[in-house]
Enzyme design. Sequence first.
Site, short mmCIF file in Angstrom:
data_model
loop_
_atom_site.label_atom_id
_atom_site.label_comp_id
_atom_site.label_asym_id
_atom_site.label_seq_id
_atom_site.Cartn_x
_atom_site.Cartn_y
_atom_site.Cartn_z
N HIS A 59 0.85 -1.20 0.00
CA HIS A 59 0.00 0.00 0.00
C HIS A 59 0.88 1.24 0.00
O HIS A 59 1.94 1.24 0.63
CB HIS A 59 -0.91 0.01 1.24
CG HIS A 59 -2.08 0.92 1.09
ND1 HIS A 59 -2.01 2.27 1.31
CD2 HIS A 59 -3.35 0.67 0.71
CE1 HIS A 59 -3.20 2.82 1.08
NE2 HIS A 59 -4.02 1.87 0.72
N ASP A 114 -7.99 -5.27 -0.22
CA ASP A 114 -8.44 -6.15 -1.31
C ASP A 114 -8.05 -7.61 -1.13
O ASP A 114 -8.49 -8.46 -1.91
CB ASP A 114 -7.85 -5.64 -2.64
CG ASP A 114 -8.46 -4.29 -3.01
OD1 ASP A 114 -7.71 -3.30 -3.07
OD2 ASP A 114 -9.68 -4.24 -3.18
C1 SDX Z 1 -6.26 0.08 -2.97
O1 SDX Z 1 -4.45 4.56 -2.04
C2 SDX Z 1 -5.38 3.93 -1.42
O2 SDX Z 1 -5.80 4.28 -0.33
C3 SDX Z 1 -5.93 2.74 -2.17
C4 SDX Z 1 -6.98 1.90 -1.42
C5 SDX Z 1 -8.25 2.68 -1.16
O3 SDX Z 1 -8.95 2.33 -0.21
O4 SDX Z 1 -8.57 3.57 -1.99
O5 SDX Z 1 -6.45 1.47 -0.18
C6 SDX Z 1 -7.38 0.68 -2.24
O6 SDX Z 1 -6.01 0.43 -4.09
C7 SDX Z 1 -5.39 -0.92 -2.24
C8 SDX Z 1 -4.20 -1.39 -3.12
C9 SDX Z 1 -4.72 -2.47 -4.06
N1 SDX Z 1 -3.65 -2.84 -5.02
C10 SDX Z 1 -3.01 -4.01 -4.93
O7 SDX Z 1 -3.19 -4.84 -4.04
C11 SDX Z 1 -2.03 -4.25 -6.08
C12 SDX Z 1 -0.74 -4.85 -5.51
N2 SDX Z 1 -0.05 -3.80 -4.76
C13 SDX Z 1 0.86 -2.99 -5.44
O8 SDX Z 1 0.93 -2.96 -6.80
C14 SDX Z 1 1.43 -1.81 -4.68
O9 SDX Z 1 1.73 -2.23 -3.42
C15 SDX Z 1 0.57 -0.56 -4.64
C16 SDX Z 1 0.16 -0.14 -6.01
C17 SDX Z 1 -0.62 -0.78 -3.80
C18 SDX Z 1 1.43 0.54 -4.01
O10 SDX Z 1 2.50 0.73 -4.86
P1 SDX Z 1 3.63 1.81 -4.56
O11 SDX Z 1 3.38 2.56 -3.31
O12 SDX Z 1 3.83 2.60 -5.83
O13 SDX Z 1 4.83 0.90 -4.23
P2 SDX Z 1 5.99 0.58 -5.23
O14 SDX Z 1 5.43 0.06 -6.52
O15 SDX Z 1 6.90 1.76 -5.27
O16 SDX Z 1 6.72 -0.66 -4.49
C19 SDX Z 1 7.76 -0.47 -3.54
C20 SDX Z 1 8.52 -1.80 -3.55
C21 SDX Z 1 8.94 -2.21 -4.96
O17 SDX Z 1 10.06 -3.06 -4.82
P3 SDX Z 1 11.57 -2.39 -5.00
O18 SDX Z 1 11.54 -1.67 -6.35
O19 SDX Z 1 11.74 -1.45 -3.82
O20 SDX Z 1 12.50 -3.59 -4.97
O21 SDX Z 1 7.66 -2.85 -3.09
C22 SDX Z 1 7.44 -3.78 -4.14
C23 SDX Z 1 7.79 -3.08 -5.43
O22 SDX Z 1 8.22 -4.03 -6.43
N3 SDX Z 1 6.03 -4.12 -4.09
C24 SDX Z 1 5.54 -5.36 -4.24
C25 SDX Z 1 4.14 -5.23 -4.09
N4 SDX Z 1 3.84 -3.95 -3.85
C26 SDX Z 1 5.00 -3.27 -3.86
N5 SDX Z 1 6.16 -6.54 -4.50
C27 SDX Z 1 5.34 -7.62 -4.59
N6 SDX Z 1 3.99 -7.57 -4.44
C28 SDX Z 1 3.36 -6.41 -4.20
N7 SDX Z 1 2.07 -6.37 -4.06
#
Ligand code: SDX
Length: 429
Positions: free
Chosen positions: A306, A363
């Site tokens: 998140h 989710d």
């Molecule tokens: C919702 O914003 C809100 O409040 C949203 C929400 C709401 O109520 O409105 O809470 C609802 O959208 C919840 C999120 C639902 N999405 C998912 O579950 C999709 C999977 N999650 C991700 O794609 C991700 O965690 C996000 C999109 C939620 C957040 O992404 P960020 O903040 O842009 O994080 P990032 O992509 O910069 O990741 C940081 C690191 C990276 O690794 P490094 O480059 O540092 O090595 O964490 C890793 C990412 O690769 N990472 C994950 C991951 N999420 C982040 N690795 C594996 N699985 C994941 N889910």
Amino acid sequence: MSEKATLTYDGKSYEYPVIVGTENERAIDIAQLRAQTGMITLDDGYSNTGSCVSNITFIDGEQGILRYRGYPIEQLAEHSTFIETAYLIIFGELPTEKQLAEFRNLLVEHMFIHEAMRHHFEGFPASAPPMAILSAMINTMGCFDPLLTQPEDPARFLEASARLISRVRTIAAAAYKKSVGDPIIYPRFDLSYTANFLHMLFCKPNRICRPDPAVERAMDQIFILHADHEQNCSTSTVRMVGSSQANLYASVAAGVCALWGPLHGGANVAVIEMLENIHQSGETIPNFMTKIKDKKAHARLMGFGHRVYKNYDPRAKFIKQSCDAVLSKLGIKDPLLDIALQLEEIAVKDPYFVERKLYPNVDFYSGIIMRAVGIPMNMFTVLFAIGRLPGWIANWREVHLSPQARIYRPRQVYNGPTVRQYVPIGARA
Ligand code: SDX
């Protein structure tokens, strides 16, 4: 004495006021930055940028705290209803009995869509994604409510809010019925908000069904848990569109489109697809997790991580508990829940996830409850939209009521071609 932040650049120092929120969050007010320095800030994805001062929802991502107008989400999910919570989020205070009764009556009065709108559903193919229909029909509603698309005065705003909240539910159920070729079911006067939604979703003209109270309560809590979440992608979209003075319906329709993405509200579908793939492929959990951690695979553990929560999402905690209660009440043993629990058990101990502070978000378990009560997967994100509507309405109103209401217009850093002269087509290589 108000706090200040100092920026030093090119031998000069610049001071900027520090804004302190009621929960002691601090922000540097850079409103004068470009005028004084000629520079802007750059913050990809807005991870460090506040777009507004808001008094609707507070999140402490480090502590895993979520409050709507100061009330903890756990207490609202436990003791409130979606309609009472919607009123709180939109109008800022828990309603009195009289206010709640009036709001409920408005929702009942406005639960039918204009009869002419029903014919719009004939034009959609059965394969039309319900999120596309929802966004289109919200704007269509505006065509039938011209007076309400700019609800400036409080009475019209209250009615517009009630119409949207009540009719989006009717549109959503109709979109589902359209997708399965069933006749659209009318809402009933004797059912609660959520029971009516389940009735319109599952009943048929020749079969009156009364939703199971346990299912009705679980879905009502799902709506409460999704009702607002400060400046998430879809809410920021509603504020962005609303800042141009676009009407409430157009702004909310844009929010539906932003929510649709699998990184946002579409994640609840992506989670079930992920769990089903693991279940059907027989892939072991450790192998799956190895793939997730392999950057070359460009895979993500959907429902985890998140932008704000660097701790357990309090909504996920509640939904996980509700999962157990609902599935055992319905006598359902879902192998996908077992897989989800195993994934969580491994992830919360795995350095990859721990170091990146990746925990289950709203989710991760919500799709399992919706699946258990029979909600079709193409409706999962639609339910998220129904739940999020009060937050979108409240944020749209906050933009419109803001004394310095200005259109949102971010800057950029340009790194395209520098100036060059037009070349007639005959002279091009
Ligand atoms: C919702 O914003 C809100 O409040 C949203 C929400 C709401 O109520 O409105 O809470 C609802 O959208 C919840 C999120 C639902 N999405 C998912 O579950 C999709 C999977 N999650 C991700 O794609 C991700 O965690 C996000 C999109 C939620 C957040 O992404 P960020 O903040 O842009 O994080 P990032 O992509 O910069 O990741 C940081 C690191 C990276 O690794 P490094 O480059 O540092 O090595 O964490 C890793 C990412 O690769 N990472 C994950 C991951 N999420 C982040 N690795 C594996 N699985 C994941 N889910």
